[in-house]
Design a protein around this motif. Structure first.
Motif, mmCIF file in Angstrom:
data_model
loop_
_atom_site.group_PDB
_atom_site.id
_atom_site.type_symbol
_atom_site.label_atom_id
_atom_site.label_comp_id
_atom_site.label_asym_id
_atom_site.label_seq_id
_atom_site.Cartn_x
_atom_site.Cartn_y
_atom_site.Cartn_z
ATOM 1 N N PHE A 165 7.553 13.791 14.306
ATOM 2 C CA PHE A 165 6.468 14.357 15.114
ATOM 3 C C PHE A 165 6.966 15.695 15.645
ATOM 4 O O PHE A 165 7.997 15.749 16.330
ATOM 5 C CB PHE A 165 6.132 13.401 16.258
ATOM 6 C CG PHE A 165 4.850 13.740 16.974
ATOM 7 C CD1 PHE A 165 3.637 13.234 16.514
ATOM 8 C CD2 PHE A 165 4.853 14.542 18.097
ATOM 9 C CE1 PHE A 165 2.440 13.531 17.173
ATOM 10 C CE2 PHE A 165 3.666 14.847 18.759
ATOM 11 C CZ PHE A 165 2.460 14.339 18.297
ATOM 12 N N PHE A 187 15.437 10.230 24.993
ATOM 13 C CA PHE A 187 15.051 8.872 25.364
ATOM 14 C C PHE A 187 14.986 7.964 24.140
ATOM 15 O O PHE A 187 15.400 8.346 23.053
ATOM 16 C CB PHE A 187 13.730 8.898 26.138
ATOM 17 C CG PHE A 187 12.581 9.582 25.439
ATOM 18 C CD1 PHE A 187 12.449 10.967 25.497
ATOM 19 C CD2 PHE A 187 11.636 8.852 24.751
ATOM 20 C CE1 PHE A 187 11.380 11.597 24.867
ATOM 21 C CE2 PHE A 187 10.560 9.477 24.124
ATOM 22 C CZ PHE A 187 10.444 10.854 24.181
ATOM 23 N N ALA A 241 1.047 9.586 22.210
ATOM 24 C CA ALA A 241 2.018 10.684 22.186
ATOM 25 C C ALA A 241 2.070 11.352 23.555
ATOM 26 O O ALA A 241 3.144 11.588 24.108
ATOM 27 C CB ALA A 241 1.652 11.697 21.103
ATOM 28 N N PHE A 290 5.254 11.700 26.171
ATOM 29 C CA PHE A 290 5.674 12.935 26.844
ATOM 30 C C PHE A 290 5.687 12.701 28.360
ATOM 31 O O PHE A 290 6.671 12.956 29.042
ATOM 32 C CB PHE A 290 4.665 14.064 26.570
ATOM 33 C CG PHE A 290 4.983 14.926 25.383
ATOM 34 C CD1 PHE A 290 5.905 15.963 25.484
ATOM 35 C CD2 PHE A 290 4.347 14.734 24.167
ATOM 36 C CE1 PHE A 290 6.173 16.780 24.404
ATOM 37 C CE2 PHE A 290 4.611 15.546 23.074
ATOM 38 C CZ PHE A 290 5.534 16.581 23.191
ATOM 39 N N GLN A 327 3.424 1.273 20.737
ATOM 40 C CA GLN A 327 4.722 1.897 21.030
ATOM 41 C C GLN A 327 5.139 1.639 22.474
ATOM 42 O O GLN A 327 4.300 1.515 23.351
ATOM 43 C CB GLN A 327 4.633 3.422 20.864
ATOM 44 C CG GLN A 327 4.216 3.871 19.486
ATOM 45 C CD GLN A 327 4.087 5.379 19.403
ATOM 46 O OE1 GLN A 327 3.414 5.990 20.213
ATOM 47 N NE2 GLN A 327 4.736 5.975 18.426
ATOM 48 N N ALA A 384 11.259 12.957 16.952
ATOM 49 C CA ALA A 384 10.383 13.982 17.517
ATOM 50 C C ALA A 384 11.204 15.205 17.884
ATOM 51 O O ALA A 384 12.300 15.087 18.435
ATOM 52 C CB ALA A 384 9.644 13.444 18.733
ATOM 53 N N GLU A 398 12.570 5.037 21.936
ATOM 54 C CA GLU A 398 11.215 4.521 21.729
ATOM 55 C C GLU A 398 11.270 3.539 20.568
ATOM 56 O O GLU A 398 12.162 3.610 19.726
ATOM 57 C CB GLU A 398 10.286 5.688 21.384
ATOM 58 C CG GLU A 398 8.823 5.310 21.228
ATOM 59 C CD GLU A 398 8.018 6.427 20.571
ATOM 60 O OE1 GLU A 398 6.885 6.642 20.999
ATOM 61 O OE2 GLU A 398 8.523 7.059 19.634
ATOM 62 N N PHE A 400 0.261 9.041 13.870
ATOM 63 C CA PHE A 400 0.508 8.892 15.307
ATOM 64 C C PHE A 400 -0.823 8.842 16.057
ATOM 65 O O PHE A 400 -1.879 9.040 15.458
ATOM 66 C CB PHE A 400 1.343 10.080 15.811
ATOM 67 C CG PHE A 400 2.745 10.074 15.275
ATOM 68 C CD1 PHE A 400 3.766 9.452 15.967
ATOM 69 C CD2 PHE A 400 3.036 10.662 14.047
ATOM 70 C CE1 PHE A 400 5.058 9.423 15.463
ATOM 71 C CE2 PHE A 400 4.323 10.637 13.526
ATOM 72 C CZ PHE A 400 5.335 10.019 14.242
ATOM 73 N N ASN A 453 14.536 14.595 20.319
ATOM 74 C CA ASN A 453 14.431 14.027 21.672
ATOM 75 C C ASN A 453 14.242 12.515 21.682
ATOM 76 O O ASN A 453 14.383 11.879 22.715
ATOM 77 C CB ASN A 453 13.389 14.756 22.517
ATOM 78 C CG ASN A 453 11.974 14.542 22.029
ATOM 79 O OD1 ASN A 453 11.557 13.425 21.766
ATOM 80 N ND2 ASN A 453 11.228 15.620 21.904
ATOM 81 N N HIS A 454 13.905 11.929 20.557
ATOM 82 C CA HIS A 454 14.003 10.476 20.405
ATOM 83 C C HIS A 454 13.948 10.125 18.932
ATOM 84 O O HIS A 454 13.518 10.923 18.104
ATOM 85 C CB HIS A 454 12.936 9.717 21.186
ATOM 86 C CG HIS A 454 11.516 9.924 20.733
ATOM 87 N ND1 HIS A 454 10.752 10.990 21.139
ATOM 88 C CD2 HIS A 454 10.712 9.195 19.930
ATOM 89 C CE1 HIS A 454 9.534 10.897 20.609
ATOM 90 N NE2 HIS A 454 9.492 9.806 19.854
ATOM 91 N N HIS A 470 11.057 7.141 13.110
ATOM 92 C CA HIS A 470 10.462 8.460 13.269
ATOM 93 C C HIS A 470 11.206 9.181 14.369
ATOM 94 O O HIS A 470 11.778 8.546 15.257
ATOM 95 C CB HIS A 470 8.945 8.411 13.507
ATOM 96 C CG HIS A 470 8.527 8.255 14.941
ATOM 97 N ND1 HIS A 470 7.893 7.136 15.422
ATOM 98 C CD2 HIS A 470 8.633 9.087 16.014
ATOM 99 C CE1 HIS A 470 7.640 7.282 16.711
ATOM 100 N NE2 HIS A 470 8.090 8.449 17.108
HETATM 101 C C1 OOG Z 1 6.740 13.632 21.033
HETATM 102 C C2 OOG Z 1 5.960 12.478 21.576
HETATM 103 C C3 OOG Z 1 5.101 11.844 20.482
HETATM 104 C C4 OOG Z 1 5.042 9.519 19.460
HETATM 105 O O1 OOG Z 1 5.687 8.582 18.986
HETATM 106 O O2 OOG Z 1 3.835 9.441 19.726
HETATM 107 C C5 OOG Z 1 5.765 10.777 19.715
HETATM 108 C C6 OOG Z 1 7.697 14.256 21.981
HETATM 109 O O3 OOG Z 1 8.013 13.694 23.042
HETATM 110 O O4 OOG Z 1 8.160 15.359 21.636
HETATM 111 O O5 OOG Z 1 6.889 10.861 19.313
#
Ligand code: OOG
Ligand code: NI
Length: 454
Positions: free
Chosen positions: A127, A294, A391, A395, A266, A67, A296, A386, A224-225, A65
């Protein structure tokens, strides 16, 4: 003969293309992928066929996934067109404005395939968050006006990309040549821009919210990830630390315990400082660094019903309260101690077997009939969505500062209907999608066995 790519093929190719791009630009992500593959191979070797109950190993290996974050309803509607071309629909509404003590002024949805067969082919999901510039707790009327004019002047997705997206959605895919161009433009739209950043503007937004600066401080967007899926996240965590990559303090979501895995666990490593150029108010170009991308990783468990989810939400509150009390009593309070508390609350909340999870109506399961033996087999449904709290934690763990939130101001109302309006599309409720899967499986089982589904 020329090939025609269907939405799922565009989706799978896009997930691969983004992953290749991200791996080139963020080397630690490549390490994460290597370790994820090791963890999954070892898990399959240890557990055999059981390892694939929540998705085939082919699915899990390719599973990612991502984001992204955008600024306006117009941009959100464009994102919906790009993902619509890949058979990804908006599912769920997440409001992160109050889910964290830090300043996260966004609301979100997840674009993902919704049909069971489509999920099995490739479950890629993104996301997607948008800034709520009208929320006075974060932005003054003056700052909102300037943000809106900055955002209105930028183009995240060019006309060619959007035209190809619309064509793909209307025609159920694209011929190879157009598909290649669509994938190239879509991947490019999520690369990190090397354009100089307006320093004064970026820093002004950052003082309010690092998330606002990331979204509205630059003229482009970026992924962003990108998150691979693993079958044993505790093992992954230990192996990453052993390789010298510092992960955030905890694995978010349910604790490790002896019962069935539910929902989503996560963890991540913090964004790395990447060199960027800034334009100062005097017009000078200076080098600095930004931490915006980053890594994840996640483990997925069984989807919970509304009752199961309510039990989960209550357990989270109970764990927080018990941990806060224990911390107040003990200056040497550790993450390990918090995990122990979590496990004991868990053991009181959830049964230790899948059968009991099904019988108590806490988890979602499908039912498959075998006409030869006349028996019905229960299979767990994997959680495809999610968790707002996790989430917000993701962030938060990547913010350089808490920002400033004016608690004396009123929140701006935003809900799932508002999001659907912004998208110009229906927004699916995740619970309805799971319930639908169960109903279809029951109808099919009844037909196989020649009985009345009621
Ligand atoms: C989204 C963060 C949410 C998750 O895995 O819960 C997310 C973000 O940092 O823009 O990716
Ligand atoms: Ni994520």
């Amino acid at each position: 003969m020329s090939t025609f790519l269907e939405p799922w093929q565009l989706r799978a190719a896009f997930a691969r293309s983004l992953s290749d791009m991200y791996g080139t630009e963020v080397p630690a992500y490549t390490t994460l992928l290597d370790v994820s593959h090791e963890v999954n191979a070892d898990f399959v070797a240890r557990h055999g066929a059981d390892a694939e109950r929540l998705g085939s190993i082919a699915r899990v290996t390719a599973e990612r996934h991502g984001a992204i974050r955008v600024g306006t309803p117009t941009e959100m509607a464009q994102v919906a067109r790009v993902f619509g071309a890949m058979g990804m629909r908006p599912v769920g509404f997440y409001d992160l404005r109050d889910a964290s003590s830090s300043s996260v002024p966004v609301i979100s949805t997840a674009f993902r395939p919704v049909d069971r067969d489509e999920l099995a082919r490739n479950p890629f999901r993104v996301f997607t968050s948008m800034l709520v510039t009208a929320d006075r707790r974060f932005f003054t009327a003056d700052l909102e006006r300037r943000l809106e004019s900055f955002l209105a002047a930028r183009t995240l997705f060019g006309p060619e990309l959007l035209a190809l997206a619309d064509r793909a959605e209307a025609e159920g895919g694209l011929p190879e040549e157009q598909a290649t161009e669509f994938l190239r433009l879509a991947t490019e739209a999520f690369e990190l821009s090397r354009e100089p950043v307006d320093q004064a503007w970026y820093r002004e937004l950052e003082a309010v919210s690092a998330v606002a600066a990331d979204i509205g401080g630059i003229a482009s967007t970026h992924i962003n990830h990108l998150t691979p899926r693993v079958l044993d996240i505790d093992d992954l965590y230990a192996r990453m630390e052993a390789r010298g990559i510092t992960m955030i303090d905890a694995i978010q979501g349910p604790p490790r315990w002896e019962g069935p895995d539910v929902l989503l666990r996560q963890t991540s490593f913090r964004a790395l400082a990447e060199p960027r150029t800034f334009r100062t108010p005097d017009g000078e170009i200076v080098r600095d660094a930004l931490r915006v991308r980053f890594g994840e990783v996640e483990a997925r468990g069984i989807a919970l019903t509304r009752e199961g989810r309510a039990a989960y939400d209550a357990a989270v509150v109970e764990i927080d309260e018990a941990a806060a009390a224990a911390r107040a009593d003990d200056p040497g309070f550790t993450e390990e101690r918090r995990q122990e508390i979590a496990r004991s609350v868990w053991a009181r909340t959830f049964p230790t077997t899948e059968a009991a999870l099904a019988e108590q109506g806490l988890g979602w399961f499908t039912y498959e009939a075998d006409s030869a033996t006349g028996t019905v087999r229960r299979e767990p449904i994997v959680y495809e969505d999610f968790l707002p709290r996790s989430a917000a934690g993701i962030f938060q763990s990547n913010l350089t500062s808490d920002g400033a939130k004016d608690a004396t101001q009123e929140a701006t109302d935003r809900d799932a209907d508002w999001m659907a309006g912004a998208l110009g599309r229906d927004l699916d409720d995740p619970f309805d999608l799971y319930a639908d899967q169960v109903d279809r499986s029951l109808a099919a089982a009844a037909e196989t066995l020649g009985v009345d589904p009621a």
